[in-house]
Design a protein around this motif. Structure first.
Motif, short mmCIF file in Angstrom:
data_model
loop_
_atom_site.label_atom_id
_atom_site.label_comp_id
_atom_site.label_asym_id
_atom_site.label_seq_id
_atom_site.Cartn_x
_atom_site.Cartn_y
_atom_site.Cartn_z
N GLY A 371 60.65 10.19 78.01
CA GLY A 371 60.48 10.11 76.56
C GLY A 371 59.35 11.00 76.07
N GLU A 372 58.21 10.97 76.77
CA GLU A 372 57.08 11.81 76.38
C GLU A 372 57.44 13.29 76.49
OE1 GLU A 372 52.32 12.10 77.31
OE2 GLU A 372 53.69 11.81 79.00
N THR A 373 58.06 13.66 77.61
CA THR A 373 58.42 15.05 77.83
C THR A 373 59.42 15.52 76.79
OG1 THR A 373 58.05 14.82 80.21
CG2 THR A 373 59.39 16.67 79.50
N LEU A 374 60.41 14.67 76.49
CA LEU A 374 61.40 15.05 75.49
C LEU A 374 60.73 15.22 74.12
CD1 LEU A 374 64.33 15.54 74.72
CD2 LEU A 374 64.58 13.08 74.32
N GLY A 375 59.82 14.30 73.78
CA GLY A 375 59.14 14.42 72.50
C GLY A 375 58.32 15.69 72.40
N LEU A 376 57.56 16.00 73.46
CA LEU A 376 56.74 17.21 73.47
C LEU A 376 57.61 18.47 73.45
CD1 LEU A 376 53.92 16.20 75.98
CD2 LEU A 376 53.70 16.51 73.51
N ALA A 377 58.81 18.39 74.03
CA ALA A 377 59.72 19.54 74.00
C ALA A 377 60.42 19.66 72.66
CB ALA A 377 60.75 19.40 75.12
N LEU A 378 60.82 18.53 72.10
CA LEU A 378 61.47 18.55 70.79
C LEU A 378 60.52 19.03 69.70
CD1 LEU A 378 63.57 15.24 70.78
CD2 LEU A 378 64.47 17.57 70.59
N GLY A 379 59.20 18.78 69.89
CA GLY A 379 58.22 19.20 68.89
C GLY A 379 58.28 20.68 68.61
N PRO A 380 58.13 21.55 69.63
CA PRO A 380 58.26 22.99 69.40
C PRO A 380 59.66 23.38 68.91
CG PRO A 380 57.13 22.60 71.47
CD PRO A 380 57.63 21.26 70.99
N GLY A 381 60.69 22.67 69.41
CA GLY A 381 62.05 22.95 68.92
C GLY A 381 62.18 22.64 67.45
N LEU A 382 61.62 21.50 67.03
CA LEU A 382 61.63 21.13 65.62
C LEU A 382 60.82 22.14 64.81
CD1 LEU A 382 62.27 19.13 63.34
CD2 LEU A 382 60.26 17.81 64.03
N TYR A 383 59.69 22.54 65.36
CA TYR A 383 58.86 23.53 64.68
C TYR A 383 59.60 24.86 64.52
CZ TYR A 383 54.68 26.02 63.19
OH TYR A 383 53.77 26.74 62.46
N ALA A 384 60.35 25.24 65.56
CA ALA A 384 61.14 26.48 65.47
C ALA A 384 62.19 26.40 64.37
CB ALA A 384 61.80 26.76 66.82
N LEU A 385 62.79 25.22 64.21
CA LEU A 385 63.77 25.04 63.14
C LEU A 385 63.12 25.17 61.76
CD1 LEU A 385 65.96 22.08 64.48
CD2 LEU A 385 66.57 24.51 64.35
N VAL A 386 61.91 24.62 61.62
CA VAL A 386 61.18 24.76 60.35
C VAL A 386 60.86 26.23 60.08
CG1 VAL A 386 59.07 24.13 59.10
CG2 VAL A 386 60.23 22.43 60.53
N LEU A 387 60.45 26.96 61.12
CA LEU A 387 60.19 28.40 60.97
C LEU A 387 61.45 29.13 60.54
CD1 LEU A 387 57.95 29.35 64.05
CD2 LEU A 387 57.24 28.93 61.70
N ALA A 388 62.56 28.83 61.20
CA ALA A 388 63.82 29.49 60.87
C ALA A 388 64.22 29.20 59.43
CB ALA A 388 64.92 29.05 61.83
N ALA A 389 64.04 27.95 58.99
CA ALA A 389 64.37 27.58 57.61
C ALA A 389 63.50 28.33 56.61
CB ALA A 389 64.22 26.07 57.42
N GLY A 390 62.28 28.67 57.03
CA GLY A 390 61.37 29.41 56.16
C GLY A 390 61.53 30.91 56.23
N GLY A 391 62.50 31.37 57.02
CA GLY A 391 62.74 32.81 57.11
C GLY A 391 61.77 33.56 57.99
N TYR A 392 61.25 32.91 59.03
CA TYR A 392 60.31 33.56 59.93
C TYR A 392 60.96 34.76 60.61
CZ TYR A 392 56.88 34.27 63.63
OH TYR A 392 55.95 34.82 64.47
N VAL A 393 60.21 35.86 60.72
CA VAL A 393 60.71 37.11 61.30
C VAL A 393 60.24 37.23 62.75
CG1 VAL A 393 60.75 39.62 61.13
CG2 VAL A 393 60.69 38.23 59.04
N SER A 394 61.16 37.13 63.71
CA SER A 394 60.83 37.32 65.12
C SER A 394 60.78 38.82 65.42
CB SER A 394 61.86 36.65 66.02
OG SER A 394 61.85 35.26 65.85
N SER A 395 59.82 39.24 66.26
CA SER A 395 59.66 40.66 66.54
C SER A 395 58.84 40.84 67.80
CB SER A 395 58.97 41.36 65.36
OG SER A 395 58.65 42.69 65.67
N THR A 396 59.03 41.99 68.46
CA THR A 396 58.18 42.33 69.59
C THR A 396 56.83 42.82 69.11
OG1 THR A 396 59.16 44.55 69.64
CG2 THR A 396 60.11 42.90 71.11
N ASN A 397 56.70 43.04 67.80
CA ASN A 397 55.42 43.41 67.19
C ASN A 397 54.74 42.15 66.67
OD1 ASN A 397 53.28 44.45 65.77
ND2 ASN A 397 54.53 45.35 64.13
#
Length: 443
Positions: A371-397
């Motif tokens: 449960g702890e591991t899943l929560g800690l893993a879902l946290g960054p995944g959830l954060y990534a979804l929030v970034l994507a919803a905000g139009g975050y630009v992924s780049s090698t720069n």
């Protein structure tokens, strides 16, 4: 029943606590840097990167209870848990070094596949280290207060480990730069994982292990029994919700530093602000727990953690020192929500063992760590979804220009979202009913 085991020696406390060098380093560094590594060094889209961070840890939902069951049934002159510490910990160190060592072949598909496979290896090895490790206190001592004391020692070492690994990891990466910076960081953290492994293995060689008690029933049957344990169930729900909140906050630190505070070096400062207070407030939380009870202490620590998350909301509009202060408030609450659940879990497992006559600490711990591991893993995944919803630009720069909506998403993902999760966790924690008197009666 366990043999009468009360206060343990300083050597055992220190030895057990040293295992937190490994759990602290692995539990925090990937949550802090793996998502930025994928999005801003390998150039992988935020949604895909979030899936890569999540999937290996989701495997632990299945694997951790199995690891617990195996260690419950294991018999060895070294104790049922210690052999797994050495095997799992050293395997984890090797896999972690590979995780951030992706060869530059110019293929994002290859990069993503490498990270995914290496992270699966890390998650598997970690399961066979963490589950036996966390199950040990229920068998080392049957004293209600001593378990809290052991956890305070563990959290102190955990804090130092997180400060060293989480504070130095971004600094090493930034000092060298690029993929080479991540490779050097990976090797450094792998060394810390090995140190924690050897420390826990050799430091607990004289620790009591309790009377050998055969487990009964299949894994499915034991999981069903554990699921019916109401106190454990509510404690677990609280843990998962708060791990999800903490995972989201940790994932946002690097983004907040670079794009909102516009100072990459602020990531290390903010991380130290989150973790550093533990060195000062761990004794305070211990005193609160001893005076008012573990549940009351846990509720208070959760409230402070939620308050800190709320204080981050105006990060775009206040001086940098205000943001550091907000993260320090998070750190005070974070310390408490580390101490109390880890002290309450052995109580639940010990009461179950006393009432059932069956050793199920590993199964309890397996589900707990899953449960702890899943929560800690879902946290960054959830954060990534929030970034994507905000139009975050992924780049090698790593200096890519972000739209205003992405900056807002960076802040929301580590403030509003965690605050809501912590608020919901209160309802679960309030339903936890196990008292100190019940634990003492089970001795």
């Amino acid at each position: 029943m366990l043999r009468g085991m009360g206060v343990v020696g300083v050597r055992v406390r220190v030895g057990y606590a040293l295992g937190s060098v490994a759990t602290g380093s692995f539990g925090r560094v990937p949550g802090l840097l793996l998502l930025p590594y994928l999005t801003d060094t390998l150039g992988i889209a935020a949604v895909v990167a979030g899936a890569i961070v999540l999937l290996p840890k989701a495997l632990d939902v299945v694997l951790n209870p199995v690891a617990g069951r195996i260690s419950d049934r294991h018999q060895s002159p070294r104790g049922p848990r210690r052999p797994f510490l050495l095997r799992g910990g050293l395997s984890l160190a090797a896999c972690f070094a590979l995780l951030f060592a992706v060869p530059d072949l110019g293929s994002k598909v290859f990069d993503a596949a490498w990270v995914l496979l290496a992270f699966v290896g890390c998650a598997t090895a970690y399961a066979f280290f963490q589950v036996p490790y966390i199950a040990m206190p229920a068998e080392i001592t049957d004293d209600y207060t001593e378990r809290t004391r052991m956890m305070s020692w563990r959290v102190a070492v955990l804090t130092i480990a997180i400060l060293i690994s989480g504070g130095s990891a971004p600094a090493i990466r930034d000092a060298i730069g690029g993929r080479d910076g991540y490779r050097a960081m990976g090797l450094t953290v792998a060394l810390l994982l090995a140190i924690g492994t050897f420390g826990a293995y050799y430091g607990t060689r004289s620790a009591p292990t309790g009377a050998v008690r055969e487990t009964t029933g299949t894994l499915r049957e034991q999981l069903r029994v554990v699921a019916q344990a109401a106190n454990f169930r509510w404690l677990l729900i609280t843990l998962v919700l708060q791990a999800l909140a903490i995972g989201s906050m940790l994932a946002g630190i690097d983004y907040l530093a670079r794009y909102v505070l516009r100072n990459p070096g602020a990531a290390t400062i903010a991380f130290v602000c989150v973790v550093g207070p533990a060195l000062l407030v761990s004794p305070l939380w211990l005193a609160i727990g001893n005076k008012f009870g573990k549940k009351t202490g846990f509720l208070l620590a959760s409230a402070v953690l939620g308050l800190g998350a709320i204080a981050v909301i105006p990060a775009q509009h206040v001086p940098t020192w205000c943001v550091y202060l907000a993260t320090a408030i998070v750190g005070v609450g974070f310390t408490g929500v580390q101490v109390f659940p880890l002290a309450m879990l052995p109580d639940v497992a010990a009461v179950d063992a006393a009432r059932s006559g069956v050793r199920r600490a590993g199964v309890f711990t397996g589900i707990w760590t899953a449960g702890e591991t899943l929560g800690l893993a879902l946290g960054p995944g959830l954060y990534a979804l929030v970034l994507a919803a905000g139009g975050y630009v992924s780049s090698t720069n790593r200096d890519a220009i972000q739209p205003g909506s992405a900056l807002t998403a960076i802040v929301i993902g580590m403030s509003v979202v965690p605050a809501l999760l912590i608020a919901v966790s209160f309802f679960a924690l309030k339903r936890y009913r196990l008292t100190a008197e019940e634990v003492l009666e089970a001795r």
